[in-house]
Design a protein around this motif. Structure first.
Motif, PDB file in Angstrom:
ATOM      1  N   GLU A 170      60.603 -30.383 -42.968  1.00  0.00           N
ATOM      2  CA  GLU A 170      61.068 -31.527 -43.751  1.00  0.00           C
ATOM      3  C   GLU A 170      60.433 -31.542 -45.132  1.00  0.00           C
ATOM      4  O   GLU A 170      61.087 -31.858 -46.132  1.00  0.00           O
ATOM      5  N   PHE A 171      59.161 -31.146 -45.224  1.00  0.00           N
ATOM      6  CA  PHE A 171      58.504 -31.101 -46.525  1.00  0.00           C
ATOM      7  C   PHE A 171      59.172 -30.069 -47.424  1.00  0.00           C
ATOM      8  O   PHE A 171      59.373 -30.328 -48.628  1.00  0.00           O
ATOM      9  N   TYR A 172      59.546 -28.919 -46.858  1.00  0.00           N
ATOM     10  CA  TYR A 172      60.240 -27.933 -47.676  1.00  0.00           C
ATOM     11  C   TYR A 172      61.565 -28.509 -48.187  1.00  0.00           C
ATOM     12  O   TYR A 172      61.894 -28.388 -49.368  1.00  0.00           O
ATOM     13  N   ARG A 173      62.325 -29.141 -47.294  1.00  0.00           N
ATOM     14  CA  ARG A 173      63.637 -29.685 -47.692  1.00  0.00           C
ATOM     15  C   ARG A 173      63.500 -30.694 -48.825  1.00  0.00           C
ATOM     16  O   ARG A 173      64.246 -30.648 -49.814  1.00  0.00           O
ATOM     17  N   SER A 174      62.521 -31.570 -48.732  1.00  0.00           N
ATOM     18  CA  SER A 174      62.434 -32.674 -49.686  1.00  0.00           C
ATOM     19  C   SER A 174      61.682 -32.324 -50.970  1.00  0.00           C
ATOM     20  O   SER A 174      61.938 -32.922 -52.019  1.00  0.00           O
ATOM     21  N   MET A 175      60.770 -31.344 -50.907  1.00  0.00           N
ATOM     22  CA  MET A 175      59.895 -31.112 -52.050  1.00  0.00           C
ATOM     23  C   MET A 175      59.941 -29.706 -52.650  1.00  0.00           C
ATOM     24  O   MET A 175      59.568 -29.515 -53.807  1.00  0.00           O
ATOM     25  N   LEU A 176      60.391 -28.712 -51.897  1.00  0.00           N
ATOM     26  CA  LEU A 176      60.208 -27.325 -52.355  1.00  0.00           C
ATOM     27  C   LEU A 176      61.503 -26.546 -52.562  1.00  0.00           C
ATOM     28  O   LEU A 176      61.452 -25.434 -53.107  1.00  0.00           O
ATOM     29  N   MET A 177      62.635 -27.071 -52.132  1.00  0.00           N
ATOM     30  CA  MET A 177      63.888 -26.309 -52.242  1.00  0.00           C
ATOM     31  C   MET A 177      64.467 -26.463 -53.654  1.00  0.00           C
ATOM     32  O   MET A 177      65.478 -27.115 -53.889  1.00  0.00           O
TER      33      MET A 177
END
Length: 597
Positions: free
Chosen positions: A316-323
């Motif tokens: 979820e952190f990747y989806r919201s902050m890193l993509m």
């Protein structure tokens, strides 16, 4: 067959020139040493004269080891096999030494040490005339062994490494149609470290290349090509502006959007060694960001349930902050551990720390559920220093230097890539994961599959090798390549692999561990099965994939495969350029010597 049927068949052949030609051609079979048709000594002498004496008889360095496996020469060889520059400088070696039950590196009979396209054309004409297996090697990094083959003639491009920068490049025939661009022209034998030195360290520009610095430029472009910052700048192939290519008829052709545009498109991700010998490439360069940086950390979970929560939170952190275009490289999931090895561009260190603060605060708030043996490491560096050998060497432990006497001080490679040098692969798998898996309703399936892969073997999500989140211009350029279109909707390429250090059959004390390799291969295959089921049509990156991939044509190129086959038929109808799982290779026996069907 009666007369009427015979006439009808003849009429059908006449209506189809391709079928008629196939009907009258005798089966094409390559010849081996000792067989009728193998070139006599006078023919080889003639070839040598045509290429200025740069034809050599290839000798395997493993020969002396077989006779004296404990001798000084053999000990030195296996020490040097951990140095990618040593391997690259030996025309009989490849960066990967083999793959369990698939292939073992073996030298060609002869090699042309090409210095220009004319040398390459001479070698191509000689191979076609004498029906020889032809192999092309630049960096020699193929995991599928496509840059080596016994009983063959090798075209070695290592000496073709000129690098020229342009302030206003216009491809031939494109004046008035395409605006001048910053660019760099590179010989086919150059490796990416040489290009980064010229473009970034010395001139302050950026060129989209490979992450592993000793990979050859030409091979990477032909396979598609991903670097640490592909999420920002697209694939390496999408940045190609023009190429010089020697095709199967021995002609030296220019390929760009106006000249031979179909060939130009095919070499942008259609697979190395399938359409001709690329001898020079011109690539777009970009304005260099001020800083590049990295985020390194390892979090270990105390229980299975805590690990599930950690994996779910990471997804979820990747989806919201890193993509987005700022972030690249990978996160590895292994038994109850998440290892961060991310890079960033276009932001400073403080901004990167702020991005990651919520993630590490969450881990800290979970108390004893998680442990980190060291504090997260977040640092930004001047982008111009990122491939500067002296600067990176001064930081300690980040790069390894070529330690051979007289070697260039610029010969460095990432310490994290050391395990790949001289490796024998036990197995390798990849699959592009579509961005739809990051939607809240689908994340559970993704987390379950990651947990299965992590428990059985381990898996890394390479975010820079999926283009979901890239800017529109990078997506548009990458869409106009032969790479499987699945990459455009993928948020990451999931990869798992396993290897052992340098080894070679028949050398006591240095034999590959085949039994372990087979066991590892089975475990890897089972670990990746759940992740491969997540994709509606499993797609793999040709350069980092299973040697035994059953649906390789669709996996590597998807809807682009049919177009590639038509281009192959146009430029190489007899299959002079054949590599494992390359376009057109299904019509040949596994060793490439006899046409099938």
């Amino acid at each position: 067959m009666d007369r009427r049927q015979l006439l009808a068949s003849a009429g059908a052949l006449a209506a189809s020139p391709a079928l008629a030609l196939a009907a009258v051609r005798s089966p094409f079979r390559r010849v081996r040493p000792g067989e009728a048709g193998w070139p006599h000594e006078g023919a080889w002498a003639g070839l040598s004269a045509e290429v200025g004496g740069r034809l050599v008889k290839v000798v395997s360095p493993f020969g002396s080891c077989a006779a004296d496996p404990k001798g000084a020469a053999c000990v030195a060889l296996f020490t040097n096999l951990r140095n990618p520059y040593f391997i690259g400088d030996d025309l009989a070696l490849t960066q990967t030494l083999g793959y369990t039950d698939a292939w073992t590196t073996k030298p060609s009979e002869y090699a042309v040490k090409a210095t220009n396209a004319a040398d390459v054309a001479v070698a191509v004409n000689f191979a076609r005339k004498h029906r020889l297996r032809l192999v092309v090697k630049g960096g020699g990094h193929s995991y599928h062994g496509t840059s080596n083959a016994p009983d063959s003639l090798l075209v070695w491009t290592r000496a073709m490494h000129d690098i020229d920068l342009h302030e206003a490049f216009i491809a031939q025939g494109c004046a008035g149609r395409i605006a001048p661009q910053h660019a760099v022209s590179v010989g086919a034998g150059a490796i990416w470290k040489q290009v980064y030195d010229s473009v970034t360290t010395r001139r302050g520009r950026y060129v989209q290349g490979g992450g592993c610095t000793t990979v050859g430029v030409a091979g990477l472009i032909q396979s598609g090509g991903f670097g640490s910052f592909s999420k920002a700048f697209g694939t390496a192939a999408s940045n190609l502006l023009e190429a010089e290519v020697v095709t199967a008829d021995g002609e030296v052709r220019i390929a760009n959007p106006r000249a031979n545009p179909d060939l130009f498109w095919a070499i942008k991700g259609g697979g190395g060694g399938s359409f001709g010998v690329v001898t020079r490439l011109t690539l777009r360069t970009h304005a260099l960001p001020d800083q590049f940086g990295t985020v390194q950390a390892r979090i270990e979970a105390k229980t299975d349930e805590a690990y599930r929560r950690l994996v779910a939170h990471t997804v979820e952190f990747y989806r919201s902050m890193l993509m987005n275009p700022h972030w690249g490289e990978q996160i590895r999931f292994s038994a109850r551990a998440v290892t961060l090895s991310m890079v960033f561009q276009g932001m400073d260190q403080k901004a990167a720390q702020e991005v990651w603060r919520p993630f590490f605060d969450w881990v800290k708030a979970a108390g004893d559920n998680y442990a980190m043996k060291a504090r997260p490491f977040i640092i930004a560096l001047p982008a111009r220093k990122f491939w500067d050998a002296a600067f990176m060497g001064s930081l300690g432990g980040i790069v390894i230097t070529d330690d051979r006497p007289g070697a260039s001080a610029d010969n460095t490679f990432w310490a994290g890539d050391a395990g790949q040098v001289g490796q024998v692969l036990h197995g390798y798998h990849s699959v592009w994961l579509p961005k739809g898996l990051l939607l809240p309703g689908s994340q559970g399936r993704l987390v379950d599959a990651i947990l299965t892969a992590a428990r059985d073997w381990g898996v890394s999500l390479h975010f820079n090798k999926g283009l979901a989140g890239a800017p529109p211009e990078a997506l548009a350029a990458s869409r106009d390549t032969a790479t499987n279109p699945a990459v455009l909707e993928a948020f990451a390429l999931a990869i798992t692999g396993g290897e052992e250090p340098p080894a070679y059959p028949g050398i006591p004390g240095h034999e590959p561990h085949d039994a372990d390799g087979r066991a590892d291969a089975t475990t890897m295959r089972e670990a990746m099965a759940a992740l491969k089921l997540l994709a509606p049509a499993p797609a793999s990156y040709v350069s980092e994939s299973d040697f035994f991939e059953p649906n390789w044509r669709d996996a590597y190129w998807g809807t682009n495969a049919a177009r590639l086959e038509r281009i192959k038929a146009r430029y190489d109808p007899d299959g002079l350029f054949i590599v494992h799982h390359g376009i057109g290779s299904e019509r040949w026996s596994p060793d490439g010597f006899t046409r099938m069907g």
